[in-house]
Design an enzyme around this catalytic site. Structure first.
Site, PDB file in Angstrom:
ATOM      1  N   ASP A 110      57.642   8.870 -10.556  1.00  0.00           N
ATOM      2  CA  ASP A 110      57.702   9.590  -9.289  1.00  0.00           C
ATOM      3  C   ASP A 110      58.652   8.800  -8.406  1.00  0.00           C
ATOM      4  O   ASP A 110      58.343   7.683  -8.011  1.00  0.00           O
ATOM      5  CB  ASP A 110      56.289   9.646  -8.692  1.00  0.00           C
ATOM      6  CG  ASP A 110      56.263  10.183  -7.257  1.00  0.00           C
ATOM      7  OD1 ASP A 110      57.343  10.433  -6.687  1.00  0.00           O
ATOM      8  OD2 ASP A 110      55.149  10.335  -6.715  1.00  0.00           O
ATOM      9  N   TYR A 154      47.719   0.163  -3.630  1.00  0.00           N
ATOM     10  CA  TYR A 154      47.740   1.588  -3.961  1.00  0.00           C
ATOM     11  C   TYR A 154      49.158   2.143  -3.944  1.00  0.00           C
ATOM     12  O   TYR A 154      49.866   1.994  -2.964  1.00  0.00           O
ATOM     13  CB  TYR A 154      46.878   2.362  -2.959  1.00  0.00           C
ATOM     14  CG  TYR A 154      46.890   3.837  -3.247  1.00  0.00           C
ATOM     15  CD1 TYR A 154      46.357   4.334  -4.434  1.00  0.00           C
ATOM     16  CD2 TYR A 154      47.472   4.740  -2.368  1.00  0.00           C
ATOM     17  CE1 TYR A 154      46.392   5.682  -4.725  1.00  0.00           C
ATOM     18  CE2 TYR A 154      47.515   6.098  -2.650  1.00  0.00           C
ATOM     19  CZ  TYR A 154      46.975   6.553  -3.831  1.00  0.00           C
ATOM     20  OH  TYR A 154      47.017   7.895  -4.131  1.00  0.00           O
ATOM     21  N   LYS A 201      48.610   7.842  -7.961  1.00  0.00           N
ATOM     22  CA  LYS A 201      47.995   7.794  -9.290  1.00  0.00           C
ATOM     23  C   LYS A 201      49.091   7.672 -10.340  1.00  0.00           C
ATOM     24  O   LYS A 201      50.277   7.784 -10.061  1.00  0.00           O
ATOM     25  CB  LYS A 201      47.132   9.038  -9.513  1.00  0.00           C
ATOM     26  CG  LYS A 201      45.686   8.835  -9.068  1.00  0.00           C
ATOM     27  CD  LYS A 201      44.923   7.836  -9.958  1.00  0.00           C
ATOM     28  CE  LYS A 201      43.483   7.697  -9.510  1.00  0.00           C
ATOM     29  NZ  LYS A 201      42.952   6.336  -9.553  1.00  0.00           N
TER      30      LYS A 201
HETATM   31  C1  F6R Z   1      47.914  11.383  -4.837  1.00  0.00           C
HETATM   32  C2  F6R Z   1      48.926  11.273  -3.800  1.00  0.00           C
HETATM   33  C3  F6R Z   1      48.699  11.897  -2.488  1.00  0.00           C
HETATM   34  C4  F6R Z   1      48.768  10.883  -1.348  1.00  0.00           C
HETATM   35  C5  F6R Z   1      48.473  11.534   0.016  1.00  0.00           C
HETATM   36  C6  F6R Z   1      48.610  10.554   1.187  1.00  0.00           C
HETATM   37  O1  F6R Z   1      48.288  10.673  -5.963  1.00  0.00           O
HETATM   38  O2  F6R Z   1      49.958  10.663  -4.018  1.00  0.00           O
HETATM   39  O3  F6R Z   1      47.479  12.608  -2.464  1.00  0.00           O
HETATM   40  O4  F6R Z   1      47.873   9.847  -1.581  1.00  0.00           O
HETATM   41  O5  F6R Z   1      49.355  12.607   0.235  1.00  0.00           O
HETATM   42  O6  F6R Z   1      49.868   9.986   1.158  1.00  0.00           O
HETATM   43  P1  F6R Z   1      50.409   9.008   2.309  1.00  0.00           P
HETATM   44  O7  F6R Z   1      49.363   7.938   2.492  1.00  0.00           O
HETATM   45  O8  F6R Z   1      51.693   8.475   1.793  1.00  0.00           O
HETATM   46  O9  F6R Z   1      50.573   9.850   3.538  1.00  0.00           O
HETATM   47 MG    MG Z   2      54.310  11.078  -5.057  1.00  0.00          MG
HETATM   48 MG    MG Z   3      52.613  12.361  -9.127  1.00  0.00          MG
END
Ligand code: F6R
Ligand code: MG
Ligand code: MG
Length: 366
Positions: free
Chosen positions: A12, A229, A232
């Site tokens: 990604d 983090y 995923k």
């Molecule tokens: C799941 C994923 C999204 C982000 C969510 C918050 O793998 O990537 O669900 O965790 O959109 O993203 P931020 O913290 O970057 O705003």
């Molecule tokens: Mg992403």
């Molecule tokens: Mg992804």
């Protein structure tokens, strides 16, 4: 006939919009690089796949698994895509490239990979699965069903060449250890581990007599690599089919049941793994629900003839309907477990930062 390699390498490197899909310009950048690599002889053939915000470089070549030139090529392609993602201000541009420079192979560097080396059979159907908003252990249940469950795979009962079962290599992703199980005799032993998919993942399935690999998965865990983090892992899987292996229909059959996987919003929730067509691999509701696509190829002298979009078939409509009902049911739990992941797994999300802020507020009970 010499052995050659099928590599699926994914990352990604920026989402369009948010984490829901990939901008067409990122895909065309990857395709240009892949075409060039084919022209200069590095690759025999290629296809650029995608699922949600992840791009998968599907490549055939003669370099073997974990080969430096192939991994370097993938890394440089993801870097070129990152440049485009930055220019278009895509969300999380360069997200999965955890280090600044490439060294040797992609192990521990962020991108996930599944690679398999074998001799092409007279006819070689290969299915490539790409998932978004989930983790590598998501393949455990489907792989178990394909290669070990006679209620899924009739060939385990009916086909004499499958009747002895398969070997499964399971990895402990926390301790970096592996163990080989001989199925069906060690079926109950293996289930002890693969039933805990956050920690244990099936890495390979082998044919028993020849020990050749017939299925493999990507097993990188971004949070374990980065120590923080980073979304995923969104794993990929390669499965060879037919003639002594599960039929194409037996390989896709497990996905008629949208099993619960970890991932979804903020990598912190359980949700159904919904099988979808390529055009529907665009997680939206609550950044999900988690998706899986299946690209079918016939190899012809290692040319990738395809893909066929196997989950586009109406026979998966019911699975999608069930997944949507499960999504409604689970969403109603809001921030409560078991929709939200258990505390041990939340360790790999952004929650510990919140815990840190509150920890001094706790007082002893007596
Ligand atoms: C799941 C994923 C999204 C982000 C969510 C918050 O793998 O990537 O669900 O965790 O959109 O993203 P931020 O913290 O970057 O705003
Ligand atoms: Mg992403
Ligand atoms: Mg992804």
């Amino acid at each position: 006939m010499a052995k050659k390699t099928l590599s699926v390498i994914k990352a990604d490197v920026g989402g369009y919009v948010g984490h829901s899909a990939v901008h067409p310009e990122l895909i065309s950048t990857a395709e240009e690089k892949l075409a060039e690599a084919k022209r200069n002889g590095l690759l025999i053939d290629y296809y650029c796949g995608h699922c949600g915000d992840d791009v998968a470089l599907i490549m055939t070549h003669e370099k073997g698994v974990e080969a430096e030139p192939i991994h370097r090529f993938a890394w440089e392609t993801f870097e070129a895509m990152t440049e485009v993602a930055k220019k278009l201000k895509q969300y999380g541009a360069g997200q999965d490239l955890l280090t600044d420079a490439f060294s040797g192979n992609l192990r521990g560097m962020g991108p996930g990979y599944a690679e398999i080396e074998f001799e092409e059979r007279k006819s070689e159907p290969v299915l490539i699965f790409l998932a978004d908003k989930t983790e590598p252990g998501a393949w455990n249940m489907p792989l178990y069903k394909m290669f070990a469950d006679p209620f899924n795979t009739a060939g385990l009962v009916i086909d004499p060449s499958m009747h002895d079962g398969f070997l499964f290599e399971v990895h402990d992703l926390f301790e970096h250890k592996k163990i080989l199980f001989d199925l069906p005799s060690e079926l109950y032993d293996m289930l002890v581990f693969i039933g805990a998919p956050a920690r244990y993942a099936i890495k390979y399935v082998y044919k028993k007599d020849t020990r050749e690999p017939v299925a493999t998965t990507s097993t990188q865990r971004l949070a374990l690599m980065a120590g923080r983090y980073v979304g995923k892992d969104d794993p990929v899987m390669i499965v060879r089919a037919q003639s002594g292996l599960p039929a194409v229909g037996e390989v896709v059959e497990p996905f008629a049941f949208p099993h619960v996987v970890a991932g979804w919003m903020r990598g912190s929730h359980h949700g159904p793994l919904m099988p979808v067509s390529i055009k529907d691999a665009t997680p939206a509701r609550f950044d999900g629900p988690p998706r899986v696509v299946c690209l079918g190829f016939q190899l012809a002298d290692w040319k990738l003839i395809g893909p066929r979009d196997l989950f586009a078939d109406p026979s998966f409509d019911r699975a999608r309907q069930i997944a949507l009902e499960m999504a409604d049911y689970l969403r109603q739990h809001g921030p409560f477990e078991p929709h939200r992941l258990p505390m041990e797994e939340m360790e790999y999300t952004t929650l510990p930062k919140v815990l840190e802020k509150l920890k001094d507020r706790f007082e002893p009970l007596d």
